[in-house]
Write a protein that holds these residues in place. Structure first.
Motif, PDB file in Angstrom:
ATOM      1  N   VAL A   1      -2.918   2.359   5.260  1.00 50.66           N
ATOM      2  CA  VAL A   1      -1.507   2.522   4.909  1.00 50.66           C
ATOM      3  C   VAL A   1      -0.684   2.779   6.168  1.00 50.66           C
ATOM      4  CG1 VAL A   1       0.125   4.007   3.703  1.00 50.66           C
ATOM      5  CG2 VAL A   1      -1.962   3.272   2.552  1.00 50.66           C
ATOM      6  N   ALA A   2      -1.240   3.619   7.052  1.00 51.99           N
ATOM      7  CA  ALA A   2      -0.531   3.893   8.306  1.00 51.99           C
ATOM      8  C   ALA A   2      -0.346   2.598   9.093  1.00 51.99           C
ATOM      9  CB  ALA A   2      -1.299   4.916   9.134  1.00 51.99           C
ATOM     10  N   LEU A   3      -1.373   1.747   9.085  1.00 53.34           N
ATOM     11  CA  LEU A   3      -1.307   0.486   9.813  1.00 53.34           C
ATOM     12  C   LEU A   3      -0.242  -0.430   9.207  1.00 53.34           C
ATOM     13  CD1 LEU A   3      -2.991  -0.286  12.234  1.00 53.34           C
ATOM     14  CD2 LEU A   3      -4.506  -1.584  10.734  1.00 53.34           C
ATOM     15  N   SER A   4      -0.188  -0.459   7.881  1.00 52.32           N
ATOM     16  CA  SER A   4       0.795  -1.298   7.210  1.00 52.32           C
ATOM     17  C   SER A   4       2.218  -0.812   7.514  1.00 52.32           C
ATOM     18  CB  SER A   4       0.495  -1.301   5.710  1.00 52.32           C
ATOM     19  OG  SER A   4       1.661  -1.436   4.962  1.00 52.32           O
ATOM     20  N   LEU A   5       2.392   0.526   7.531  1.00 49.26           N
ATOM     21  CA  LEU A   5       3.704   1.078   7.890  1.00 49.26           C
ATOM     22  C   LEU A   5       4.053   0.726   9.333  1.00 49.26           C
ATOM     23  CD1 LEU A   5       3.572   4.619   6.254  1.00 49.26           C
ATOM     24  CD2 LEU A   5       5.279   2.879   5.803  1.00 49.26           C
ATOM     25  N   LEU A   6       3.045   0.829  10.214  1.00 51.67           N
ATOM     26  CA  LEU A   6       3.280   0.497  11.623  1.00 51.67           C
ATOM     27  C   LEU A   6       3.746  -0.951  11.747  1.00 51.67           C
ATOM     28  CD1 LEU A   6       0.361   2.028  13.731  1.00 51.67           C
ATOM     29  CD2 LEU A   6       2.788   2.563  13.864  1.00 51.67           C
ATOM     30  N   ALA A   7       3.050  -1.851  11.033  1.00 50.50           N
ATOM     31  CA  ALA A   7       3.412  -3.266  11.108  1.00 50.50           C
ATOM     32  C   ALA A   7       4.860  -3.458  10.683  1.00 50.50           C
ATOM     33  CB  ALA A   7       2.487  -4.097  10.226  1.00 50.50           C
ATOM     34  N   PHE A   8       5.253  -2.745   9.628  1.00 53.39           N
ATOM     35  CA  PHE A   8       6.631  -2.871   9.165  1.00 53.39           C
ATOM     36  C   PHE A   8       7.601  -2.382  10.240  1.00 53.39           C
ATOM     37  CE2 PHE A   8      10.495  -1.767   6.960  1.00 53.39           C
ATOM     38  CZ  PHE A   8      10.671  -2.855   6.118  1.00 53.39           C
TER      39      PHE A   8
ATOM     40  N   GLY B 113       0.802  -1.216   0.000  1.00 50.95           N
ATOM     41  CA  GLY B 113       0.000   0.000   0.000  1.00 50.95           C
ATOM     42  C   GLY B 113       0.834   1.266   0.000  1.00 50.95           C
ATOM     43  N   TRP B 114       2.151   1.119  -0.174  1.00 51.47           N
ATOM     44  CA  TRP B 114       3.022   2.288  -0.112  1.00 51.47           C
ATOM     45  C   TRP B 114       3.256   2.831  -1.516  1.00 51.47           C
ATOM     46  CZ3 TRP B 114       7.667   0.213   3.285  1.00 51.47           C
ATOM     47  CH2 TRP B 114       7.132  -0.374   4.444  1.00 51.47           C
ATOM     48  N   ASP B 115       3.576   4.110  -1.576  1.00 51.55           N
ATOM     49  CA  ASP B 115       3.992   4.643  -2.865  1.00 51.55           C
ATOM     50  C   ASP B 115       5.518   4.660  -2.934  1.00 51.55           C
ATOM     51  OD1 ASP B 115       4.785   6.817  -1.401  1.00 51.55           O
ATOM     52  OD2 ASP B 115       3.946   8.296  -2.783  1.00 51.55           O
ATOM     53  N   ALA B 116       6.037   5.098  -4.086  1.00 53.44           N
ATOM     54  CA  ALA B 116       7.481   5.037  -4.310  1.00 53.44           C
ATOM     55  C   ALA B 116       8.251   5.838  -3.262  1.00 53.44           C
ATOM     56  CB  ALA B 116       7.798   5.558  -5.706  1.00 53.44           C
ATOM     57  N   ARG B 117       7.681   7.004  -2.851  1.00 57.03           N
ATOM     58  CA  ARG B 117       8.426   7.838  -1.916  1.00 57.03           C
ATOM     59  C   ARG B 117       8.506   7.211  -0.525  1.00 57.03           C
ATOM     60  NH1 ARG B 117       6.012  13.697  -3.202  1.00 57.03           N
ATOM     61  NH2 ARG B 117       4.246  12.468  -3.873  1.00 57.03           N
ATOM     62  N   MET B 118       7.442   6.530  -0.124  1.00 58.34           N
ATOM     63  CA  MET B 118       7.508   5.814   1.166  1.00 58.34           C
ATOM     64  C   MET B 118       8.564   4.724   1.089  1.00 58.34           C
ATOM     65  SD  MET B 118       3.701   5.132   2.409  1.00 58.34           S
ATOM     66  CE  MET B 118       2.435   6.234   1.907  1.00 58.34           C
TER      67      MET B 118
ATOM     68  N   GLY C 240      -5.263  11.944  -6.734  1.00 60.34           N
ATOM     69  CA  GLY C 240      -5.830  12.949  -5.852  1.00 60.34           C
ATOM     70  C   GLY C 240      -6.342  12.410  -4.523  1.00 60.34           C
ATOM     71  N   SER C 241      -6.384  11.084  -4.354  1.00 59.27           N
ATOM     72  CA  SER C 241      -6.858  10.547  -3.077  1.00 59.27           C
ATOM     73  C   SER C 241      -5.744  10.677  -2.033  1.00 59.27           C
ATOM     74  CB  SER C 241      -7.254   9.074  -3.253  1.00 59.27           C
ATOM     75  OG  SER C 241      -6.120   8.340  -3.651  1.00 59.27           O
ATOM     76  N   PRO C 242      -6.123  10.834  -0.759  1.00 59.83           N
ATOM     77  CA  PRO C 242      -5.065  11.001   0.246  1.00 59.83           C
ATOM     78  C   PRO C 242      -4.202   9.748   0.343  1.00 59.83           C
ATOM     79  CG  PRO C 242      -7.221  10.782   1.301  1.00 59.83           C
ATOM     80  CD  PRO C 242      -7.470  10.873  -0.182  1.00 59.83           C
ATOM     81  N   LEU C 243      -2.904   9.988   0.539  1.00 61.92           N
ATOM     82  CA  LEU C 243      -1.950   8.886   0.534  1.00 61.92           C
ATOM     83  C   LEU C 243      -1.956   8.140   1.867  1.00 61.92           C
ATOM     84  CD1 LEU C 243       0.187   7.639  -1.189  1.00 61.92           C
ATOM     85  CD2 LEU C 243       1.784   9.350  -0.410  1.00 61.92           C
ATOM     86  N   PHE C 244      -1.984   8.922   2.951  1.00 60.82           N
ATOM     87  CA  PHE C 244      -1.896   8.305   4.274  1.00 60.82           C
ATOM     88  C   PHE C 244      -3.282   7.955   4.804  1.00 60.82           C
ATOM     89  CE2 PHE C 244       2.395   9.545   3.952  1.00 60.82           C
ATOM     90  CZ  PHE C 244       3.098   8.727   4.811  1.00 60.82           C
ATOM     91  N   THR C 245      -3.825   6.868   4.324  1.00 60.82           N
ATOM     92  CA  THR C 245      -5.091   6.384   4.857  1.00 60.82           C
ATOM     93  C   THR C 245      -4.779   5.590   6.118  1.00 60.82           C
ATOM     94  OG1 THR C 245      -4.922   4.328   3.657  1.00 60.82           O
ATOM     95  CG2 THR C 245      -6.012   6.144   2.513  1.00 60.82           C
ATOM     96  N   PRO C 246      -5.785   5.347   6.961  1.00 60.58           N
ATOM     97  CA  PRO C 246      -5.525   4.539   8.155  1.00 60.58           C
ATOM     98  C   PRO C 246      -4.893   3.192   7.816  1.00 60.58           C
ATOM     99  CG  PRO C 246      -7.684   5.538   8.312  1.00 60.58           C
ATOM    100  CD  PRO C 246      -7.151   5.895   6.952  1.00 60.58           C
TER     101      PRO C 246
END
Lengths: 661, 82
Positions: free
Chosen positions: A602-609, A545-550, A594-600
């Motif tokens: 995506v944040a959860l997936s980053l947290l898990a990582f 669920g991450w984009d290239a910059r993440m 145009g949709s927000p990048l940091f959805t809950p």
């Protein structure tokens, strides 16, 4: 004689928690870390001081040990040092033996063992004020006569008796008293023989090796060893009969009263959970005030610089690179300060050992003992001191297991990332605290399950044993607590000013060059080196669920986790014209549609990582040193990264399936 | 000591884990795989020990120091009432 030359080396030795490091600090004016539990000193430290007679000595603070028969790696350091077996070290000229006056009978055992090795000894009879308060009557003169070495009563904490101690360290030192007991002819012969053998082997201090081999043989519990233990205990009992009077021990003291609650099988757990929750809640609730100040200050600084400088690459470097990058990390200083403050307070007050006692029940379920709890809890601050603290674990397999799972206890470097991500999940400080608590719980539970999985596979079969000293509660040593917190805060700021500054500037360059002809910032960013690198790893991170910059920010965070936040700040700041705080920048980040990048989700997936990834090269280096092999260190790095990836993948994909966004 | 006296003493010896809480004991013998570790921390022969709590990990004091130890370790310490 030059006053700057060191004339002699003195080694500080004593039981764990007898106050060696406090005495070391009082003697040398240094500020080493002090804890109120066994094993605060895990490697040697040295410093210098002058006696009133103008002699300069080097003093070496050794890890605490109960005896010279080592039960754990930190005790081995001390034994090898005294026997002259430690490479690159010469045996000391004098031993300063630190004894806790409130526990004299137990600590005298070590003194006798040191005297047996043939050293000149001076005894620092520490914590004499506590002993007096407990009603103990100690006669140092009588003890000095019995043991044939000077006993200096003092209180290292209140710096009472330090001058008298320095005066007792007269140079040249008195000769060693030598062994104070005699065995039967047969035993004496075998000691003599063993000394001769050591001499022929060319070992340093052969007489020390001679007695050590008999008193503490490889195959434990020989008749000679039993005889020596018994003789030493009897010697001590005769000595304390004249030199020590204990009051009638039936009265409950302060520590007993607290322990009745703190170690209670039900009340104790309520207290423990309460303390832990209060710690995390405070970190969230109180830290937000100074954090808002720092955030605001960096925001205004950015605006001010923008208004004062001409538009162009240099302005962008300063505002988007340096200020956004460093500010994005410095904002977390208040939380790191609070976390370290609480850990130091728990250590210093003596509660840490109680927590270990309670946790032993939990730890034994996964094959570890309460002793692993102390390193694991230190791991919440930083994995490196945590890995070092595993040296107090006597069982080698248990120690290795603890080292391998330790990076899953969330260290303070992850805190900035969590704090940035949690507001995407919930609002309100209480629910944010609950999520934070949950994150720590998830990391800890996975770590414990991993221990259960790993330990039998590492070949460990014997059940863990638990043997721990519970020090009396004491008022925190504020001076040392504050020093420790200051040191940690300073090293965090230093890191922000060096490593993170450097990476921020580098990232800015990578995100800005090579320039494209287009004025559109999105096209420009895609054309930059970072944009291209991001594109390369995008296929790997997009299932998360991450984009290239993440993805790029995650790559940079392998240097240090906190860098992730500043990487995001730097790379997304190109999207907006206005300088703003990290949270605003990241919240405003959009996908190309145009949709927000940091959805809950995506944040959860980053947290898990971030909960599971071992993004800290210094930890890998320390694990290599402590386990002595790259196999474990690199295996841990690879295994944890793979696990983190799979966890983030599972979170995102399952979340998408059940329709959580 | 006569044989009879030795026998009597053995009979009255308990392990520290069997001993009742709140009482004072004297350590008679430390015997088992962890005996060295136990002696090092203070459970030496002749020392006086007070048992505070029972359980999986028991608490006791030896010369004013509070120590926690697991049951299998306490089984290796033989005590007699002091």
């Amino acid at each position: 004689m030059s006053s700057s030359s060191i004339e002699a080396h003195i080694a500080l030795i004593g039981n764990p928690n007898s106050g060696k490091t406090t005495l070391f600090n009082a003697l040398t004016g240094q500020n080493q870390k002090v804890g109120n539990y066994a094993g605060a000193t895990v490697s040697r430290k040295s410093g210098q001081f002058f006696t009133p007679h103008g002699h300069q000595f080097e003093v070496i603070d050794l890890p605490g040990c109960y005896s010279l028969s080592p039960n754990s790696p930190d005790e081995e350091v001390t034994r090898d040092f005294l026997l002259g077996d430690q490479e690159g070290e010469t045996p000391p000229d004098l031993i300063l033996c630190v004894l806790d006056a409130t526990q004299l009978e137990r600590h005298l055992q070590l003194l006798l063992q040191v005297i047996d090795l043939g050293y000149s000894v001076v005894v620092a009879l520490n914590k004499i004020d506590s002993a007096e308060a407990q009603g103990l009557r100690i006669d140092p003169t009588s003890l000095s006569e019995d043991f044939a070495v000077p006993f200096v009563p003092l209180s290292a904490l209140n710096e009472r008796g330090i001058v008298q101690l320095k005066q007792a360290l007269r140079f040249p030192f008195p000769s060693a008293p030598g062994r104070l007991w005699k065995g039967p002819a047969e035993l004496e012969e075998s000691i003599e023989l063993s000394t001769k053998v050591a001499e022929e082997e060319g070992l340093p201090k052969p007489e020390a090796h001679g007695i050590q081999r008999i008193a503490c043989p490889e195959d434990a519990d020989t008749e000679a060893e039993q005889f020596i233990v018994k003789t030493r205990t009897e010697f001590i009992q005769r000595a304390v009969e004249a030199g020590l009077q204990r009051p009638d021990g039936s009265a409950q003291d302060f520590t007993d009263k607290i322990d009745a609650h703190a170690l209670h099988p039900i009340k104790g757990w309520f207290l423990f959970s309460g303390i832990m929750f209060a710690v995390f809640w405070t970190i969230f609730e109180f830290a937000s005030i100074p954090m808002d100040w720092i955030d605001g200050a960096f925001g205004s600084l950015g605006e001010w610089v923008t208004s004062k400088m001409n538009e162009g690459d240099f302005q962008s470097l300063i505002v988007d690179g340096v200020i956004a990058g460093v500010g994005g990390v410095l904002i977390f200083l208040p939380q790191i300060v609070l976390l370290f403050l609480f850990i130091s307070l728990l250590e210093s007050s003596g509660y840490m050992a109680r927590a270990a006692y309670l946790m032993d029940r939990v730890m034994s379920r996964v094959g570890l003992s309460g002793k692993s709890f102390l390193p694991l809890l230190s791991g919440y601050a930083c994995a490196i001191p945590g890995v070092m603290a595993t040296r107090t674990i006597s069982n080698a397999k248990e120690r290795l297991t603890t080292i391998l799972i330790l990076p899953w206890t969330s260290c303070s470097a992850r805190l900035p990332v969590y704090v940035m991500l949690i507001p995407f999940l919930v609002t309100g400080s209480l629910s944010q605290t609950a999520i934070m608590f949950g994150i720590y719980a998830v990391g800890t539970i996975t770590a414990l399950l991993a221990a259960k999985f790993l330990k039998p596979r590492l070949g460990a079969t014997e059940p863990p044993q638990f043997l721990l000293e519970l020090p009396p509660y004491q008022k925190p040593q504020w001076r040392h607590v504050f020093h420790q917190v200051r040191e940690r805060a300073f090293s965090f700021v230093k890191k922000a000013g060096t490593l993170i500054l450097g990476i921020s500037i580098l990232l800015w360059f990578l995100g800005t060059y090579p320039k494209s002809d287009s004025d559109d910032p999105v096209v420009q960013q895609e054309n930059s080196a970072m944009g291209r690198a991001g594109k390369l790893i995008e296929p790997i991170v997009s299932p998360l669920g991450w984009d290239a910059r993440m993805g790029t920010a995650m790559l940079t965070s392998f240097a240090a986790r906190e860098v992730f936040v500043s990487s995001l700040a730097v790379s997304y700041s190109a999207d907006s014209d206005e300088p703003e705080s990290v949270r605003e920048t990241v919240t405003n980040a959009k996908r190309p549609d145009g949709s927000p990048l940091f959805t809950p989700l995506v944040a959860l997936s980053l947290l898990a990582f971030f909960i599971y990834a071992l993004q800290c090269l210094p930890t890998t280096a320390v694990v290599k040193r402590e386990t002595g092999s790259w196999k474990w260190a690199l295996g841990q790095l690879g295994g944890m990264t793979a696990f983190a990836y799979l966890a983030a993948l599972a979170v995102y994909q399952i979340g998408k399936l059940i329709g959580y966004s | 000591m006569s044989n009879l006296a030795l026998h009597l003493e053995r009979d009255s010896a308990l392990t520290l884990s069997q001993a009742s809480t709140g009482c004072d004991f004297q350590i008679r013998a430390v015997d088992g795989p962890a005996c060295r570790q136990l002696r090092d921390i203070g459970f030496c022969e002749q020392m006086r020990v007070r048992k505070l709590t029972n359980g999986r990990n028991m608490l006791c004091t030896v010369c004013g120091t509070r120590l926690a130890l697991s049951k299998d370790l306490a089984d290796q310490i033989q005590v007699i009432p002091a």
